[in-house]
Motif scaffolding. Structure first.
Motif, PDB file in Angstrom:
ATOM      1  N   UNK A  81      -2.605  18.090  -1.209  1.00 15.94           N
ATOM      2  CA  UNK A  81      -3.598  17.650  -0.218  1.00 15.94           C
ATOM      3  C   UNK A  81      -3.752  16.119  -0.268  1.00 15.94           C
ATOM      4  N   UNK A  82      -3.795  15.559  -1.484  1.00 19.97           N
ATOM      5  CA  UNK A  82      -3.906  14.099  -1.625  1.00 19.97           C
ATOM      6  C   UNK A  82      -2.696  13.406  -0.988  1.00 19.97           C
ATOM      7  N   UNK A 140      -9.770   9.595   0.481  1.00 22.65           N
ATOM      8  CA  UNK A 140      -8.884  10.649  -0.019  1.00 22.65           C
ATOM      9  C   UNK A 140      -9.613  11.643  -0.906  1.00 22.65           C
ATOM     10  N   UNK A 163     -11.678  13.906   1.203  1.00 19.82           N
ATOM     11  CA  UNK A 163     -10.886  14.930   1.900  1.00 19.82           C
ATOM     12  C   UNK A 163     -10.427  16.014   0.914  1.00 19.82           C
ATOM     13  N   UNK A 164      -9.947  15.570  -0.278  1.00 18.38           N
ATOM     14  CA  UNK A 164      -9.476  16.545  -1.267  1.00 18.38           C
ATOM     15  C   UNK A 164     -10.613  17.497  -1.642  1.00 18.38           C
ATOM     16  N   UNK A 179       5.439   2.090   8.614  1.00 16.62           N
ATOM     17  CA  UNK A 179       4.122   2.642   8.937  1.00 16.62           C
ATOM     18  C   UNK A 179       3.128   1.502   9.152  1.00 16.62           C
ATOM     19  N   UNK A 180       2.100   1.785   9.936  1.00 17.51           N
ATOM     20  CA  UNK A 180       1.006   0.830  10.044  1.00 17.51           C
ATOM     21  C   UNK A 180      -0.241   1.504   9.488  1.00 17.51           C
ATOM     22  N   UNK A 181      -0.626   1.175   8.246  1.00 20.39           N
ATOM     23  CA  UNK A 181      -1.725   1.893   7.596  1.00 20.39           C
ATOM     24  C   UNK A 181      -3.079   1.655   8.265  1.00 20.39           C
ATOM     25  N   UNK A 182      -3.928   2.673   8.155  1.00 15.55           N
ATOM     26  CA  UNK A 182      -5.286   2.569   8.707  1.00 15.55           C
ATOM     27  C   UNK A 182      -6.051   1.477   7.970  1.00 15.55           C
ATOM     28  N   UNK A 214      -5.832  -1.045   4.050  1.00 10.38           N
ATOM     29  CA  UNK A 214      -5.076  -1.371   2.826  1.00 10.38           C
ATOM     30  C   UNK A 214      -6.030  -1.617   1.659  1.00 10.38           C
ATOM     31  N   UNK A 246      -1.154  10.869   6.160  1.00 10.01           N
ATOM     32  CA  UNK A 246      -1.878  10.772   7.431  1.00 10.01           C
ATOM     33  C   UNK A 246      -2.526   9.395   7.588  1.00 10.01           C
ATOM     34  N   UNK A 247      -3.044   8.855   6.480  1.00  9.01           N
ATOM     35  CA  UNK A 247      -3.753   7.561   6.549  1.00  9.01           C
ATOM     36  C   UNK A 247      -2.812   6.376   6.677  1.00  9.01           C
ATOM     37  N   UNK A 248      -1.658   6.469   6.038  1.00 12.50           N
ATOM     38  CA  UNK A 248      -0.793   5.292   5.932  1.00 12.50           C
ATOM     39  C   UNK A 248       0.302   5.256   6.981  1.00 12.50           C
ATOM     40  N   UNK A 249       0.298   6.211   7.900  1.00 13.71           N
ATOM     41  CA  UNK A 249       1.309   6.200   8.959  1.00 13.71           C
ATOM     42  C   UNK A 249       1.100   5.006   9.881  1.00 13.71           C
ATOM     43  N   UNK A 264       7.363   7.265   1.768  1.00  8.52           N
ATOM     44  CA  UNK A 264       6.650   5.978   1.789  1.00  8.52           C
ATOM     45  C   UNK A 264       7.406   4.838   1.113  1.00  8.52           C
ATOM     46  N   UNK A 269      -3.661  19.485   7.591  1.00 12.04           N
ATOM     47  CA  UNK A 269      -2.758  18.415   7.136  1.00 12.04           C
ATOM     48  C   UNK A 269      -1.299  18.807   7.402  1.00 12.04           C
ATOM     49  N   UNK A 318      -3.027  13.621   2.789  1.00 11.06           N
ATOM     50  CA  UNK A 318      -4.053  12.702   3.304  1.00 11.06           C
ATOM     51  C   UNK A 318      -3.513  11.273   3.319  1.00 11.06           C
ATOM     52  N   UNK A 319      -2.805  10.911   2.255  1.00 12.34           N
ATOM     53  CA  UNK A 319      -2.256   9.540   2.217  1.00 12.34           C
ATOM     54  C   UNK A 319      -1.205   9.346   3.303  1.00 12.34           C
ATOM     55  N   UNK A 337       0.831  -1.211   0.000  1.00 10.32           N
ATOM     56  CA  UNK A 337       0.000   0.000   0.000  1.00 10.32           C
ATOM     57  C   UNK A 337       0.865   1.261   0.000  1.00 10.32           C
ATOM     58  N   UNK A 338       2.031   1.195   0.719  1.00  7.34           N
ATOM     59  CA  UNK A 338       2.921   2.372   0.735  1.00  7.34           C
ATOM     60  C   UNK A 338       3.520   2.622  -0.645  1.00  7.34           C
TER      61      UNK A 338
END
Lengths: 377, 124
Positions: A367-368, B17, B20-21, B3-6, B8, A374-377, A160, A226, A371-372, A136-137
């Motif tokens: 922004x995209x 996304x 949010x955009x 990282x540990x994704x929210x 997949x 923030x989501x994939x951390x 990532x 963000x 967001x990614x 996913x990263x």
């Protein structure tokens, strides 16, 4: 005899220290790739300012025994530090901000929606990358190629998927230089002749107050929302503030000329330096280049499709061709909208109208990316 | 850095996304409108006269500005992007019509004649 022995030992030492002793077929192939990229940059003029340093960095990265990646600090390692620690992309954004006029966006803010819609390409490619087996990263870093924004692509991939940086940067900049070839067929397929001939109303004048307040307010809002992209967006808006304030001409001049030129050399060369045979010569690289194309096509189609929706919703006030400029690639994508519009109806000037979604695309891609992250951390 | 994704799931990532955009950029639309609303330096909007909407030129101007059938743009010679940029710049200064020819000034003449040409242009 002693002289002969010393001569042989010395020759052997020179050979062992030379690049030839450790030169691999992979290095040879990558040097050829570098030469092809140099040809594309300097002869075909495909993004020469960036592809040139990238190509030369690629050649330099494939000389064995240079010590570029060793323990000791050297200029190449310092340049690499600037890339892996996300120093150069925000500085590039500082220059882009100083060169960009936000007035078309401020005059017609609804075009921000086109910048948002064009981000669909990022996520189409992300899905495609996951389908072919990327994590996913990695998929997120590959997908951002669809934003057509080189600095953001480099920024996200260093965070990532640093091992894919070379392939992602080359794909991003190659497709950005091919925007005039990739976009027009998609734009023509997706629009009717009548839609392409729409003449848009003149933009209202934008005051200095608006041009100064917008970068400040948008930085506060987006950076609070963000924080991972605060450096990117903050630098973009700071550069624009230098430009618009009217009292920092020297800073604006430095940001849009000397600084961006220096950083471009470092960013390009450093990115090329990541293209060593070990990391680049893999089947994944071809997949990334293919997925990058999917991302570009998806982004262009998404922008034009939303342009058609806005055209219908406004009773024909918006020419859907400006939607394709929603992918960043400033100002090339806007120029493509202008060219396709001019070919459909000579005298139809879409350039300034397309600059709105074009600038919105830069913000949308950032922004995209945020967001990614923030989501994939 | 690991990282540990929210999630997949690419579809969920896309939906979240894009939402949010859109939210961020729609918020920016309203911010821009707010800045315009609060702008103390903006000129008061002119009331429409004789049924002409604000920002639109008078009917006579529209008629005179209506371009006659124009030839197709030439794709060869000077880069079309350069032609597009020149045309847009001319349009921005309020001229209508289409650029039909662009001539590159001959720089091979002597510096003296180039300087004389430049001075002539400035006088005009």
């Amino acid at each position: 005899m002693e002289f002969f022995n010393a001569f042989v030992v010395s020759l052997q030492a020179v050979w062992n220290d030379s690049g030839f002793s450790a030169f691999t077929t992979g290095n040879g192939i990558m040097i050829l790739v570098g030469l092809v990229l140099i040809y594309m940059a300097f002869v075909k003029e495909f993004e020469p300012l960036l592809l040139g340093p990238i190509a030369f960095g690629c050649i330099l990265a494939n000389f064995p025994n240079t010590g570029f990646f060793g323990e000791e600090m050297n200029v190449m390692k310092a340049i690499n530090f600037g890339i892996t620690n996300e120093i150069f992309p925000p500085l590039i954004f500082l220059g882009i901000g100083a060169m960009t006029d936000f007035s078309p966006l401020l005059a017609r803010p609804s075009t921000l929606l086109l910048g948002a819609a064009a981000q669909i390409g990022v996520f189409v490619a992300l899905g495609g990358a996951m389908l072919v087996g990327f994590s996913v990263h990695e998929a997120a870093a590959i997908g951002i190629i669809g934003g057509a924004d080189g600095p953001t692509s480099i920024y996200l991939s260093t965070k990532l998927a640093p091992h894919l940086l070379g392939a992602i940067a080359v794909a991003a900049y190659s497709y950005m230089s091919l925007v005039p070839m990739i976009q027009p067929p998609i734009m023509k397929i997706m629009t009717t002749q009548a839609e392409r001939e729409i003449v848009m109303k003149e933009l209202r004048p934008v005051t200095k107050f608006e041009r100064i307040v917008f970068p400040i307010v948008s930085t506060i809002f987006i950076s609070l929302l963000l924080p991972p992209i605060a450096a990117l967006l903050g630098c973009l808006m700071l550069g624009n503030l230098f430009r618009e304030s009217g009292v920092t001409d020297r800073l604006s001049d430095t940001a849009q000329n000397s600084l961006i030129n220096i950083v471009t050399i470092f960013l390009g060369t450093g990115t090329g330096m990541t293209m060593n045979a070990h990391d680049f010569l893999r089947a994944d690289t071809l997949l990334i280049i293919g997925l990058g194309l999917v991302a570009f096509i998806g982004g262009t189609a998404g922008g034009v499709l939303f342009g058609k929706i806005m055209c219908k919703a406004t009773g024909g006030a918006i020419n859907p061709l400006i939607g394709s400029a929603g992918v960043s690639a400033v100002p090339m994508a806007a120029r493509v909208s202008q060219l396709v519009g001019m070919k459909s109806k000579p005298g139809n000037y879409l350039l300034m109208h397309a600059m709105g979604p074009n600038v919105a695309g830069v913000i949308g891609t950032a922004v995209a990316a945020g967001t990614m992250l923030a989501m994939l951390k | 850095m690991e990282h540990s994704p929210v999630t997949t799931n690419p579809l969920i990532i896309m939906v979240i996304n894009m939402t949010v955009v859109f939210i961020v950029l729609v918020s920016l639309i309203y911010l821009i409108k707010l800045i315009h609303f609060l702008d103390p330096t903006k000129e008061p909007e002119q009331k429409p006269e004789d049924g002409v909407a604000p920002g639109e030129p008078p009917l006579a101007v529209v008629k005179s500005a209506a371009p006659p059938p124009e030839p197709e743009p030439v794709d060869e010679g000077i880069n079309p992007e350069v032609i597009a940029a020149i045309s847009a710049a001319i349009s921005a200064y309020g001229f209508s019509g289409q650029v039909k020819a662009v001539r590159i000034v001959n720089h091979e003449s002597t510096p003296w004649s180039a300087s004389a040409k430049f001075n002539n242009l400035k006088r005009k």
